[in-house]
Design a protein around this motif. Sequence first.
Motif, PDB file in Angstrom:
ATOM      1  N   VAL A 153       0.854  -1.174   0.000  1.00 25.75           N
ATOM      2  CA  VAL A 153       0.000   0.000   0.000  1.00 25.75           C
ATOM      3  C   VAL A 153       0.897   1.234   0.000  1.00 25.75           C
ATOM      4  CG1 VAL A 153      -1.725   1.303   1.287  1.00 25.75           C
ATOM      5  CG2 VAL A 153      -1.842  -1.205   1.224  1.00 25.75           C
ATOM      6  N   ASP A 154       0.680   2.127  -0.954  1.00 30.64           N
ATOM      7  CA  ASP A 154       1.463   3.360  -1.033  1.00 30.64           C
ATOM      8  C   ASP A 154       0.753   4.482  -0.281  1.00 30.64           C
ATOM      9  OD1 ASP A 154       3.794   2.735  -2.716  1.00 30.64           O
ATOM     10  OD2 ASP A 154       2.297   2.297  -4.263  1.00 30.64           O
ATOM     11  N   ILE A 155       1.470   5.094   0.639  1.00 27.37           N
ATOM     12  CA  ILE A 155       0.941   6.231   1.398  1.00 27.37           C
ATOM     13  C   ILE A 155       1.635   7.501   0.921  1.00 27.37           C
ATOM     14  CG2 ILE A 155       0.712   7.289   3.666  1.00 27.37           C
ATOM     15  CD1 ILE A 155      -1.046   4.839   3.241  1.00 27.37           C
ATOM     16  N   LYS A 156       0.887   8.341   0.245  1.00 26.12           N
ATOM     17  CA  LYS A 156       1.414   9.627  -0.212  1.00 26.12           C
ATOM     18  C   LYS A 156       0.251  10.610  -0.260  1.00 26.12           C
ATOM     19  CE  LYS A 156       4.300  11.869  -3.676  1.00 26.12           C
ATOM     20  NZ  LYS A 156       5.104  11.695  -4.896  1.00 26.12           N
ATOM     21  N   ALA A 157       0.257  11.539   0.666  1.00 28.27           N
ATOM     22  CA  ALA A 157      -0.848  12.484   0.761  1.00 28.27           C
ATOM     23  C   ALA A 157      -0.908  13.380  -0.466  1.00 28.27           C
ATOM     24  CB  ALA A 157      -0.718  13.328   2.014  1.00 28.27           C
ATOM     25  N   THR A 158      -2.103  13.788  -0.794  1.00 24.45           N
ATOM     26  CA  THR A 158      -2.311  14.759  -1.864  1.00 24.45           C
ATOM     27  C   THR A 158      -2.762  16.069  -1.242  1.00 24.45           C
ATOM     28  OG1 THR A 158      -4.648  14.178  -2.175  1.00 24.45           O
ATOM     29  CG2 THR A 158      -3.016  12.863  -3.371  1.00 24.45           C
ATOM     30  N   SER A 159      -2.936  17.073  -2.078  1.00 20.12           N
ATOM     31  CA  SER A 159      -3.390  18.366  -1.571  1.00 20.12           C
ATOM     32  C   SER A 159      -4.825  18.309  -1.066  1.00 20.12           C
ATOM     33  CB  SER A 159      -3.262  19.426  -2.663  1.00 20.12           C
ATOM     34  OG  SER A 159      -4.010  19.043  -3.810  1.00 20.12           O
ATOM     35  N   SER A 160      -5.560  17.255  -1.451  1.00 21.38           N
ATOM     36  CA  SER A 160      -6.968  17.156  -1.063  1.00 21.38           C
ATOM     37  C   SER A 160      -7.216  16.169   0.073  1.00 21.38           C
ATOM     38  CB  SER A 160      -7.823  16.752  -2.270  1.00 21.38           C
ATOM     39  OG  SER A 160      -7.394  15.499  -2.781  1.00 21.38           O
ATOM     40  N   SER A 161      -6.240  15.326   0.390  1.00 18.11           N
ATOM     41  CA  SER A 161      -6.478  14.332   1.442  1.00 18.11           C
ATOM     42  C   SER A 161      -5.184  13.967   2.141  1.00 18.11           C
ATOM     43  CB  SER A 161      -7.124  13.069   0.866  1.00 18.11           C
ATOM     44  OG  SER A 161      -7.311  12.113   1.897  1.00 18.11           O
ATOM     45  N   ASN A 162      -5.256  13.876   3.463  1.00 22.69           N
ATOM     46  CA  ASN A 162      -4.118  13.418   4.257  1.00 22.69           C
ATOM     47  C   ASN A 162      -4.561  12.382   5.298  1.00 22.69           C
ATOM     48  OD1 ASN A 162      -5.535  15.565   5.541  1.00 22.69           O
ATOM     49  ND2 ASN A 162      -3.869  15.814   7.005  1.00 22.69           N
ATOM     50  N   TYR A 163      -5.665  11.659   4.996  1.00 21.40           N
ATOM     51  CA  TYR A 163      -6.179  10.604   5.874  1.00 21.40           C
ATOM     52  C   TYR A 163      -6.207   9.284   5.111  1.00 21.40           C
ATOM     53  CZ  TYR A 163      -7.884  14.637   8.490  1.00 21.40           C
ATOM     54  OH  TYR A 163      -7.971  15.829   9.164  1.00 21.40           O
ATOM     55  N   PHE A 164      -5.562   8.263   5.668  1.00 21.00           N
ATOM     56  CA  PHE A 164      -5.535   6.947   5.034  1.00 21.00           C
ATOM     57  C   PHE A 164      -6.005   5.901   6.042  1.00 21.00           C
ATOM     58  CE2 PHE A 164      -2.675   9.463   2.532  1.00 21.00           C
ATOM     59  CZ  PHE A 164      -2.814   8.980   1.237  1.00 21.00           C
ATOM     60  N   HIS A 165      -7.070   5.196   5.665  1.00 23.36           N
ATOM     61  CA  HIS A 165      -7.600   4.101   6.476  1.00 23.36           C
ATOM     62  C   HIS A 165      -7.312   2.804   5.731  1.00 23.36           C
ATOM     63  CE1 HIS A 165     -11.328   1.860   8.235  1.00 23.36           C
ATOM     64  NE2 HIS A 165     -10.218   1.549   8.876  1.00 23.36           N
ATOM     65  N   ILE A 166      -6.415   1.988   6.284  1.00 23.50           N
ATOM     66  CA  ILE A 166      -6.017   0.738   5.632  1.00 23.50           C
ATOM     67  C   ILE A 166      -6.704  -0.423   6.327  1.00 23.50           C
ATOM     68  CG2 ILE A 166      -4.087  -0.735   4.975  1.00 23.50           C
ATOM     69  CD1 ILE A 166      -2.286   1.704   5.127  1.00 23.50           C
ATOM     70  N   VAL A 167      -7.445  -1.203   5.562  1.00 17.51           N
ATOM     71  CA  VAL A 167      -8.148  -2.372   6.083  1.00 17.51           C
ATOM     72  C   VAL A 167      -7.482  -3.618   5.521  1.00 17.51           C
ATOM     73  CG1 VAL A 167     -10.357  -3.574   6.230  1.00 17.51           C
ATOM     74  CG2 VAL A 167     -10.299  -1.068   6.164  1.00 17.51           C
ATOM     75  N   SER A 168      -7.150  -4.548   6.399  1.00 19.03           N
ATOM     76  CA  SER A 168      -6.466  -5.760   5.946  1.00 19.03           C
ATOM     77  C   SER A 168      -7.022  -6.987   6.648  1.00 19.03           C
ATOM     78  CB  SER A 168      -4.962  -5.659   6.221  1.00 19.03           C
ATOM     79  OG  SER A 168      -4.308  -6.853   5.840  1.00 19.03           O
ATOM     80  N   THR A 169      -7.268  -8.025   5.874  1.00 18.35           N
ATOM     81  CA  THR A 169      -7.696  -9.319   6.421  1.00 18.35           C
ATOM     82  C   THR A 169      -6.602 -10.358   6.241  1.00 18.35           C
ATOM     83  OG1 THR A 169      -8.722  -9.914   4.315  1.00 18.35           O
ATOM     84  CG2 THR A 169     -10.129  -8.851   5.969  1.00 18.35           C
ATOM     85  N   PHE A 170      -5.416  -9.907   5.869  1.00 18.91           N
ATOM     86  CA  PHE A 170      -4.318 -10.837   5.613  1.00 18.91           C
ATOM     87  C   PHE A 170      -3.304 -10.785   6.748  1.00 18.91           C
ATOM     88  CE2 PHE A 170      -6.028  -9.359   1.562  1.00 18.91           C
ATOM     89  CZ  PHE A 170      -6.414 -10.561   0.997  1.00 18.91           C
ATOM     90  N   ASN A 171      -2.436 -11.778   6.761  1.00 16.82           N
ATOM     91  CA  ASN A 171      -1.478 -11.890   7.859  1.00 16.82           C
ATOM     92  C   ASN A 171      -0.369 -10.854   7.769  1.00 16.82           C
ATOM     93  OD1 ASN A 171      -0.527 -13.384  10.242  1.00 16.82           O
ATOM     94  ND2 ASN A 171       1.216 -13.908   8.935  1.00 16.82           N
ATOM     95  N   ASN A 172       0.056 -10.514   6.531  1.00 23.38           N
ATOM     96  CA  ASN A 172       1.150  -9.570   6.337  1.00 23.38           C
ATOM     97  C   ASN A 172       0.664  -8.348   5.572  1.00 23.38           C
ATOM     98  OD1 ASN A 172       2.906 -11.360   7.576  1.00 23.38           O
ATOM     99  ND2 ASN A 172       3.560 -12.287   5.643  1.00 23.38           N
ATOM    100  N   LEU A 173       1.240  -7.201   5.932  1.00 23.35           N
ATOM    101  CA  LEU A 173       0.870  -5.958   5.272  1.00 23.35           C
ATOM    102  C   LEU A 173       2.124  -5.153   5.015  1.00 23.35           C
ATOM    103  CD1 LEU A 173      -1.204  -3.804   4.338  1.00 23.35           C
ATOM    104  CD2 LEU A 173      -1.314  -3.031   6.730  1.00 23.35           C
ATOM    105  N   ASP A 174       2.350  -4.770   3.759  1.00 22.37           N
ATOM    106  CA  ASP A 174       3.485  -3.932   3.380  1.00 22.37           C
ATOM    107  C   ASP A 174       2.978  -2.522   3.069  1.00 22.37           C
ATOM    108  OD1 ASP A 174       5.320  -6.020   3.589  1.00 22.37           O
ATOM    109  OD2 ASP A 174       4.988  -6.662   1.519  1.00 22.37           O
ATOM    110  N   ILE A 175       3.605  -1.531   3.678  1.00 26.20           N
ATOM    111  CA  ILE A 175       3.214  -0.137   3.471  1.00 26.20           C
ATOM    112  C   ILE A 175       4.440   0.660   3.046  1.00 26.20           C
ATOM    113  CG2 ILE A 175       2.240   1.934   4.526  1.00 26.20           C
ATOM    114  CD1 ILE A 175       0.801   0.159   6.532  1.00 26.20           C
ATOM    115  N   ASN A 176       4.344   1.328   1.903  1.00 28.13           N
ATOM    116  CA  ASN A 176       5.403   2.223   1.433  1.00 28.13           C
ATOM    117  C   ASN A 176       5.069   3.653   1.837  1.00 28.13           C
ATOM    118  OD1 ASN A 176       6.725   0.075   0.176  1.00 28.13           O
ATOM    119  ND2 ASN A 176       5.674   0.406  -1.782  1.00 28.13           N
TER     120      ASN A 176
END
Length: 463
Positions: free
Chosen positions: A284-307
Amino acid sequence: MRFEMWKSKAQKGAWIVVAALMVPVFFLFGALAMDLGEIWAYHSKMQNAVDAAALAGAGQFNETSGDQILDSIDTANHKHADDNAKVYLSQNLGDSLDQLNAAESNHMLLFQAQKTDDSHSYYRVEYTKPIPLMFLRYLKIGDFNVKAAAVALLPTPGKVTGKVTFDNLINVGSEYSGSVNNNNQNGIMGATFDNGKVIEYNQADYEKNKNDFLLSRYYTSAAANKFRDKVDRDTSGKYYSDLTLGDHNDYMQKASDVLDATKSLFQKNAGSVITVQAQPNQPVDIKATSSSNYFHIVSTFNNLDINLWNGEGDSTDPVYVYVDPEITEYNGGLGMIHLDVKENITRPIVFVYMEYDHGNPWYKPQDPRTNIQFSSGNFDFKGALYAPYSTAAPLQYEHGNFRGSMWFDKLQFQANYSHFYFEEYGIPTSGGSSGSSTGIALRLVENDEVSWPETHHPYFIYQ
């Protein structure tokens, strides 16, 4: 009568002699007045120039460009700020950059920075320049050296004013281990901690660690030339981060407050929240834009990779990342979260992962099971890592600057060639995006407001 007449005649013309003798005196005073006027005028011009240079350097003091304050009076580690200051000196005085570089190499141009005990940082410019005398040079008086100095206060952003803030540099719930220099006890390749406290909330583990110098006696970079357990703490005066025992009830209350504040913040800003449903083997890539700086990540898997990428828009407005493990009867949550820093992070990222939702009917109390892996990639990071029920084993941070705070239940710390600084972030409760107040504004201060070392030159200085 004849004597009086003789005396009067003898004194006739004396004023001519006096006038002749006074001519060079008048000339000398006139020349002195003109040269002193030139000196005063040039000093005024130079003072305006160094004032502008100090403000320009302090305003552009940029850690991502390598500017740092590593010594008590740092003269060498803020080239980006110095280069900006030189541009303003050149523009206001007409001196070329080659002339300024030569003056710097001859210690006629000084750039200095320091951080005081109250965590205020200052940037100073001092310039000494010889100017030719117009008339006094005929008396074999050479060039006159004019010196001017200016000090600017480095600006800082406002702090979060919501009721939930992430205070302290490191907060550990139950178990703290590891090293700040990869067990290299014969050198200084390890981490430096320049401000901020380290709090451990488990008394048994605290008692075990409090006398371990690898954990409890962090040094600032001002003392980095000395082996840390030999530094005289009374003379260095710069220790901030001795291990301290905290109240575990406070730790648990903080977790509850953060969860409530995070949910409230995301609900109040639901229209601009970016919800991401994690997919297997896809980061999952986290990079805010000028219109949004809120990220809600939902995961049902055992591992989660966030950039983690540096966000667009207001660089002082934090990016909020809330990870929801979506616990069900058949899914106990995440086993591992990998946070990978992809570039220098100058827009703060506030990462919140609670691991368990205590209101979930499927929640089962157990030892923390999610492992947070944090890869810095030799980049700088700014923000907060809040995962109070999780483990970071190890948290590796190499060759970078970490500014913010970190909260984990279990932390195995390992770092090389890195620097750690506390900056306060948090979760605003007003529903706004930043909830920030006014920070320290860029401004000039009196030159003697902060103590600087005396500068000596082998000639007469006017100041």
